[in-house]
Design an enzyme around this catalytic site. Structure first.
Site, PDB file in Angstrom:
ATOM      1  N   HIS A  75       0.812  -1.210   0.000  1.00 16.32           N
ATOM      2  CA  HIS A  75       0.000   0.000   0.000  1.00 16.32           C
ATOM      3  C   HIS A  75       0.852   1.269   0.000  1.00 16.32           C
ATOM      4  O   HIS A  75       1.961   1.269   0.515  1.00 16.32           O
ATOM      5  CB  HIS A  75      -0.880   0.058   1.257  1.00 16.32           C
ATOM      6  CG  HIS A  75      -1.737  -1.132   1.448  1.00 16.32           C
ATOM      7  ND1 HIS A  75      -1.979  -1.671   2.692  1.00 16.32           N
ATOM      8  CD2 HIS A  75      -2.420  -1.905   0.573  1.00 16.32           C
ATOM      9  CE1 HIS A  75      -2.785  -2.709   2.574  1.00 16.32           C
ATOM     10  NE2 HIS A  75      -3.064  -2.883   1.303  1.00 16.32           N
ATOM     11  N   LYS A 119       6.147   6.700   7.227  1.00 18.02           N
ATOM     12  CA  LYS A 119       5.648   5.892   8.342  1.00 18.02           C
ATOM     13  C   LYS A 119       6.809   5.441   9.225  1.00 18.02           C
ATOM     14  O   LYS A 119       7.894   5.147   8.725  1.00 18.02           O
ATOM     15  CB  LYS A 119       4.926   4.645   7.824  1.00 18.02           C
ATOM     16  CG  LYS A 119       3.717   4.951   6.980  1.00 18.02           C
ATOM     17  CD  LYS A 119       3.121   3.678   6.394  1.00 18.02           C
ATOM     18  CE  LYS A 119       1.937   4.018   5.510  1.00 18.02           C
ATOM     19  NZ  LYS A 119       1.396   2.833   4.856  1.00 18.02           N
ATOM     20  N   TYR A 176       1.898   1.940  13.802  1.00 15.23           N
ATOM     21  CA  TYR A 176       2.706   2.830  12.974  1.00 15.23           C
ATOM     22  C   TYR A 176       2.211   4.262  13.039  1.00 15.23           C
ATOM     23  O   TYR A 176       1.042   4.531  13.202  1.00 15.23           O
ATOM     24  CB  TYR A 176       2.800   2.352  11.527  1.00 15.23           C
ATOM     25  CG  TYR A 176       1.495   2.223  10.777  1.00 15.23           C
ATOM     26  CD1 TYR A 176       1.116   3.168   9.842  1.00 15.23           C
ATOM     27  CD2 TYR A 176       0.664   1.122  10.986  1.00 15.23           C
ATOM     28  CE1 TYR A 176      -0.061   3.040   9.128  1.00 15.23           C
ATOM     29  CE2 TYR A 176      -0.512   0.982  10.277  1.00 15.23           C
ATOM     30  CZ  TYR A 176      -0.872   1.948   9.351  1.00 15.23           C
ATOM     31  OH  TYR A 176      -2.048   1.815   8.645  1.00 15.23           O
ATOM     32  N   ASP A 236      -6.768  -6.282  -1.569  1.00 12.18           N
ATOM     33  CA  ASP A 236      -5.339  -6.428  -1.851  1.00 12.18           C
ATOM     34  C   ASP A 236      -5.075  -7.395  -2.997  1.00 12.18           C
ATOM     35  O   ASP A 236      -4.124  -7.209  -3.764  1.00 12.18           O
ATOM     36  CB  ASP A 236      -4.583  -6.864  -0.597  1.00 12.18           C
ATOM     37  CG  ASP A 236      -4.392  -5.720   0.399  1.00 12.18           C
ATOM     38  OD1 ASP A 236      -4.800  -4.575   0.091  1.00 12.18           O
ATOM     39  OD2 ASP A 236      -3.842  -5.971   1.478  1.00 12.18           O
TER      40      ASP A 236
END
Length: 182
Positions: A62, A72, A132, A170
């Site tokens: 992603h 991130k 995260y 996904d």
């Protein structure tokens, strides 16, 4: 904190200093002053996220595009994952190269993923608590990604095919080649 440059530009492994005694352990999960000193990056995180996954779950690859791209800082609070990043920045000398790293609640290592990278992970333990920080807010219209089993990337997710749990979303992401032609 110890910061180690990965083989991909601007992507770092961060090893916090863990203090242990008879009570257990303590460590700082983030310190902006130390992060800037060790990476040279002045990142302001604005959103924290957490997911819980079971063995065999693959999430990714992603990323968000344009003004909503996100850097991130990733850590695993419980369990173990294989974390995978792909440099999607056309002007980078590590463009389309990938890197994977084992993050766990045992090693307490973190991975800093800069803006412009695709990111995914697979759960290698029965339960994973995955945390995260992001330096930009989530924007659904800016979502993008590459299918986890892309033939050009040939990522070994360390999970037998029959044990892989992948969302329909996904599974339907474009291949790297199809994405690059968009």
């Amino acid at each position: 904190m110890i910061c180690k440059q990965t083989p991909l530009n601007d992507c770092f492994i961060i090893e916090p200093k863990v203090f242990e005694d008879e009570r257990g352990s303590f460590f700082e999960t983030f310190n902006s002053k130390d992060f800037k000193k060790n990476t040279g990056l002045n990142i302001v995180f604005v959103q924290d996220n957490q997911s819980i996954s079971h063995y065999g779950t693959i999430r990714g690859l992603h990323f968000q595009e344009g003004e909503f791209a996100q850097a991130k800082l990733i850590r695993v609070a419980k369990g173990e994952v294989l974390d995978v990043v792909v440099d999607m920045r056309p002007n980078s000398s590590t463009y389309l190269k990938q890197f994977s790293y084992l993050l766990s609640g045992e090693n307490n290592h973190q991975l800093f993923v800069p803006r412009g990278f695709a990111h995914g992970f697979t759960s290698l333990s029965n339960e994973v608590v995955f945390d995260y920080k992001c330096d930009n807010f989530y924007n659904k219209a800016s979502e993008s990604g590459i299918v986890f089993n892309d033939k050009a990337l040939n990522i070994d997710w360390k999970i037998p095919k029959d044990d892989q749990i992948v969302s329909e979303k996904d599974q339907n992401l474009p291949s790297l080649d199809a994405y690059l032609k968009l």
